[in-house]
Write a protein that holds these residues in place. Structure first.
Motif, short mmCIF file in Angstrom:
data_model
loop_
_atom_site.label_atom_id
_atom_site.label_comp_id
_atom_site.label_asym_id
_atom_site.label_seq_id
_atom_site.Cartn_x
_atom_site.Cartn_y
_atom_site.Cartn_z
N ILE A 1 -9.56 -0.05 -2.50
CA ILE A 1 -8.39 -0.31 -1.57
C ILE A 1 -9.06 -0.28 -0.16
CG2 ILE A 1 -6.93 1.25 -0.56
CD1 ILE A 1 -6.03 2.38 -3.20
N GLY A 2 -10.32 0.27 -0.06
CA GLY A 2 -11.02 0.69 1.22
C GLY A 2 -11.49 -1.03 1.54
N THR A 3 -12.12 -1.60 0.67
CA THR A 3 -12.67 -3.03 0.94
C THR A 3 -11.52 -3.90 1.41
OG1 THR A 3 -14.16 -2.40 -0.68
CG2 THR A 3 -13.95 -4.85 -0.12
N GLY A 4 -10.41 -3.88 0.44
CA GLY A 4 -9.11 -4.65 0.87
C GLY A 4 -8.80 -4.55 2.30
N LEU B 1 0.74 -1.26 -0.07
CA LEU B 1 0.06 0.00 0.02
C LEU B 1 0.86 1.30 0.05
CD1 LEU B 1 -2.95 1.19 0.16
CD2 LEU B 1 -2.61 1.14 2.52
N GLN B 2 1.92 1.20 0.77
CA GLN B 2 2.85 2.58 0.90
C GLN B 2 3.60 2.64 -0.52
OE1 GLN B 2 3.28 4.54 3.15
NE2 GLN B 2 4.67 5.78 2.16
N LEU B 3 4.03 1.62 -1.23
CA LEU B 3 4.57 1.70 -2.65
C LEU B 3 3.51 2.18 -3.55
CD1 LEU B 3 6.62 -1.43 -2.71
CD2 LEU B 3 7.38 0.88 -2.91
N PHE B 4 2.21 1.95 -3.47
CA PHE B 4 1.14 2.14 -4.33
C PHE B 4 0.77 3.74 -4.18
CE2 PHE B 4 -3.35 2.98 -5.40
CZ PHE B 4 -3.50 2.37 -6.69
N ILE B 5 0.90 4.16 -2.53
CA ILE B 5 0.62 5.56 -2.60
C ILE B 5 1.81 6.45 -3.19
CG2 ILE B 5 0.28 7.11 -0.82
CD1 ILE B 5 -1.22 4.92 0.99
N ARG B 6 3.02 5.97 -3.04
CA ARG B 6 4.06 6.74 -3.46
C ARG B 6 4.02 6.87 -4.76
NH1 ARG B 6 9.24 5.04 0.23
NH2 ARG B 6 8.44 6.02 2.14
N ASN B 7 3.56 5.96 -5.51
CA ASN B 7 3.60 5.88 -6.97
C ASN B 7 2.63 6.35 -7.83
OD1 ASN B 7 6.36 4.57 -6.73
ND2 ASN B 7 5.70 2.64 -7.08
N HIS B 8 1.56 6.77 -7.17
CA HIS B 8 0.25 7.39 -7.80
C HIS B 8 0.01 8.83 -7.37
CE1 HIS B 8 -0.11 3.16 -8.62
NE2 HIS B 8 -1.18 3.48 -9.61
N ASP B 9 -0.81 9.43 -8.29
CA ASP B 9 -1.03 10.71 -7.77
C ASP B 9 -2.19 10.85 -7.17
OD1 ASP B 9 -1.44 13.53 -7.95
OD2 ASP B 9 -2.61 13.45 -10.05
N TRP B 10 -2.31 11.60 -5.83
CA TRP B 10 -3.49 11.38 -4.93
C TRP B 10 -4.07 12.59 -5.04
CZ3 TRP B 10 -5.23 7.08 -3.12
CH2 TRP B 10 -4.52 6.05 -2.95
N ALA B 11 -3.46 13.67 -5.60
CA ALA B 11 -4.26 14.89 -5.91
C ALA B 11 -5.70 14.65 -6.60
CB ALA B 11 -3.52 15.72 -6.55
N ALA B 12 -5.72 13.71 -7.51
CA ALA B 12 -6.93 13.32 -8.18
C ALA B 12 -7.77 12.53 -7.31
CB ALA B 12 -6.47 12.39 -9.44
N LEU B 13 -7.50 12.01 -6.67
CA LEU B 13 -8.38 11.12 -5.28
C LEU B 13 -8.87 12.44 -4.61
CD1 LEU B 13 -9.50 8.63 -4.10
CD2 LEU B 13 -7.28 8.70 -2.69
N GLU B 14 -7.93 13.22 -4.06
CA GLU B 14 -8.37 14.39 -3.19
C GLU B 14 -9.58 15.47 -4.02
OE1 GLU B 14 -6.80 17.96 -0.51
OE2 GLU B 14 -5.65 16.31 -1.18
N ALA B 15 -9.32 15.73 -5.46
CA ALA B 15 -10.21 16.43 -6.08
C ALA B 15 -11.30 15.71 -6.27
CB ALA B 15 -9.42 16.70 -7.33
N THR B 16 -11.68 14.43 -6.54
CA THR B 16 -12.80 13.67 -6.68
C THR B 16 -13.53 13.69 -5.26
OG1 THR B 16 -11.69 12.26 -8.29
CG2 THR B 16 -13.79 11.49 -7.19
N ALA B 17 -13.03 13.47 -4.11
CA ALA B 17 -13.56 13.44 -2.86
C ALA B 17 -14.18 15.09 -2.56
CB ALA B 17 -12.69 13.07 -1.94
N GLN B 18 -13.50 16.06 -2.87
CA GLN B 18 -13.88 17.33 -2.68
C GLN B 18 -15.02 18.02 -3.48
OE1 GLN B 18 -10.69 19.92 -2.01
NE2 GLN B 18 -9.80 18.72 -0.28
N HIS B 19 -14.87 17.54 -4.86
CA HIS B 19 -15.84 18.10 -5.94
C HIS B 19 -15.80 17.29 -7.04
CE1 HIS B 19 -17.83 21.07 -8.41
NE2 HIS B 19 -18.24 21.61 -7.27
#
Length: 82
Positions: free
Chosen positions: A43-46, A4-22
């Motif tokens: 990820i949450g289900t896993g 999970l840590q490797l996945f988080i480091r290698n992906h753009d989380w700004a898109a996730l935050e943008a999707t969550a906010q608006h």
């Protein structure tokens, strides 16, 4: 957790935050909202499944173990509707 840590480091989380906010704003910016939502759900289900597997041996698991809190929650939901 290392995966999970490797996945988080290698992906753009700004898109996730943008999707969550608006959600609509993220769509207008060209973010694939359905893909981001599916990824967050997977990820949450896993993580919930892994947590369940880890807590299972530590506590006594029975089919009716959450009936008490469940009945309280249902009664609270029903009484809010009135």
């Amino acid at each position: 957790m290392s995966a999970l840590q490797l996945f988080i480091r290698n992906h753009d989380w700004a898109a996730l935050e943008a999707t969550a906010q608006h959600r609509e704003g993220a769509m207008l910016c060209g973010i694939k909202v359905s893909l981001i939502s599916a990824m967050a759900f997977i990820i949450g289900t896993g993580l919930a499944g892994i947590a369940g597997m880890l807590i299972g041996p530590a506590v006594l698991l029975e089919p009716t173990m959450e009936c008490g809190p469940l009945l309280v929650a249902f009664s609270a939901i029903i009484s809010e509707g009135w």
